[in-house]
Design an enzyme around this catalytic site. Structure first.
Site, PDB file in Angstrom:
ATOM      1  N   ASN A 196      -5.633  -8.687   1.168  1.00 15.00           N
ATOM      2  CA  ASN A 196      -4.822  -9.921   1.252  1.00 15.00           C
ATOM      3  C   ASN A 196      -3.909 -10.186   0.068  1.00 15.00           C
ATOM      4  O   ASN A 196      -3.618 -11.341  -0.222  1.00 15.00           O
ATOM      5  CB  ASN A 196      -5.733 -11.153   1.425  1.00 15.00           C
ATOM      6  CG  ASN A 196      -6.554 -11.062   2.686  1.00 15.00           C
ATOM      7  OD1 ASN A 196      -6.011 -10.786   3.744  1.00 15.00           O
ATOM      8  ND2 ASN A 196      -7.853 -11.268   2.580  1.00 15.00           N
ATOM      9  N   ASP A 213     -12.131  -4.702  -7.359  1.00 15.46           N
ATOM     10  CA  ASP A 213     -11.779  -5.332  -6.080  1.00 15.46           C
ATOM     11  C   ASP A 213     -10.998  -4.378  -5.169  1.00 15.46           C
ATOM     12  O   ASP A 213     -10.394  -4.805  -4.179  1.00 15.46           O
ATOM     13  CB  ASP A 213     -11.009  -6.647  -6.251  1.00 15.46           C
ATOM     14  CG  ASP A 213     -10.945  -7.448  -4.957  1.00 15.46           C
ATOM     15  OD1 ASP A 213     -11.894  -7.361  -4.150  1.00 15.46           O
ATOM     16  OD2 ASP A 213      -9.927  -8.119  -4.713  1.00 15.46           O
TER      17      ASP A 213
END
Ligand code: 0GY
Length: 306
Positions: free
Chosen positions: A262, A257
């Site tokens: 975020n 990822d």
């Protein structure tokens, strides 16, 4: 163009550790992104956050440092349906990256063909409300039907609480479905409680459903601390991911990822994330399926390595 990062944005971790866990030969990082660079590939006007830059060159350097051979680059929502940065990364990868795009109903067949030639093999439908505006389901179904003809699959991203409402739409999709991050379970709930049982049932009843067992840093409540002794990083996520890997060993994928959009509290060291893998895939056989055989079958089927 100059972009102002979202307030409180945490940049990706520079200088990650060399993982202690040695990845099997041919391992694929099956969930990662590129962000811009914004000056070259501007972020989309409809984006919900403005990230730091995270270029293809930096992604490929991380791949080599961690010991992966290939990447699957997933279109990030900050680029909307402009897939240029992701496609540019695929083209620069010498065949070592495949991609997942975001498209709208008005995408032309020629554009889909062009993306296919660059290495795109799927589209992502995002239902996480903080990340995207609503897209009508009939538009998504139309897209799924079109891309199924190219042999592509659909990646879905949603929160666990929304699975009941989305069930009928998901189970009607005509392609292989890949769920991001196990459908984001609340890991403070029991692994055999009703919420996660519904996700297991989804995978059990629908053999076209795969799952990424990625993002412990996103799902964990206990967090990255306590690395020595009994307690390992992101330990509360282990039973969830391990259950999925052991129950569906031929339909699981793993990814870093990177560059971790975020995150609010901490940014993981990607080397540490790789060291999480043996906790959820404890045998060499499971590790090879998760990291090599499964992603190769889905993204590089022509190589027939599995
Ligand atoms: C992830 C998770 C997130 C963001 C995106 O495309 C994106 O913006 O995927 C998130 O904020 O949970 O998989 O990278």
């Amino acid at each position: 163009m100059e972009f102002q990062k979202t307030a409180g944005w945490i940049d990706w971790y520079t200088g990650p550790a060399k993982p202690k866990f040695k990845l099997p030969a041919g391992a694929v990082d099956a969930h990662c992104h590129v962000f811009g660079p914004g000056a070259e590939f501007p972020f989309a006007p409809e984006r919900k956050y403005t990230p730091c830059d995270a270029s293809k060159k930096q992604l490929f350097a991380l791949r080599d440092h961690l010991g992966f051979e290939r990447n699957v680059v997933v279109q990030a929502t900050c680029h909307g349906s402009d897939n240029s940065a992701m496609v540019d990364a695929l083209k620069a990868s010498n065949g070592k990256a495949r991609g997942v795009a975001t498209v709208k109903r008005n995408v032309s067949d020629a554009q889909l063909q062009e993306m296919h030639a660059a290495g795109v093999r799927g589209v992502r439908f995002n239902f996480v409300k903080r990340l995207v505006d609503f897209t009508p389901k009939d538009e998504l179904m139309e897209i799924a039907t079109r891309i199924s003809k190219l042999g592509w699959h659909v990646v879905i991203y949603f929160e666990a609480v929304d699975l009941p409402e989305l069930w009928d739409f998901f189970t009607g999709l005509p392609t292989t479905i890949v769920v991001d991050h196990m459908g984001r379970p609340d890991v403070a709930l029991p692994v055999d409680g009703p919420q996660f049982e519904l996700f297991v049932k989804f995978m059990c009843e629908y053999p076209n459903v795969w799952s990424k067992v990625s993002c412990p840093e996103r799902l964990s409540v206990t967090g990255p601390k306590a690395l020595n002794g009994e307690q390992a990083a992101y330990k509360d996520v282990d039973p969830f991911a391990k259950r999925i890997v052991e129950t569906f060993p031929d339909r699981v994928l793993w990814g870093t990822d990177w560059p971790h959009p975020n995150l609010k509290d901490h940014m993981p060291d990607d080397g540490l994330l790789v060291d999480f893998i043996p906790h959820i895939a404890p045998t060499a056989e499971l590790q090879k399926k998760l990291l090599v055989d499964n992603p190769m079958r889905l993204y590089w089927p022509e190589k027939k390595r599995a």
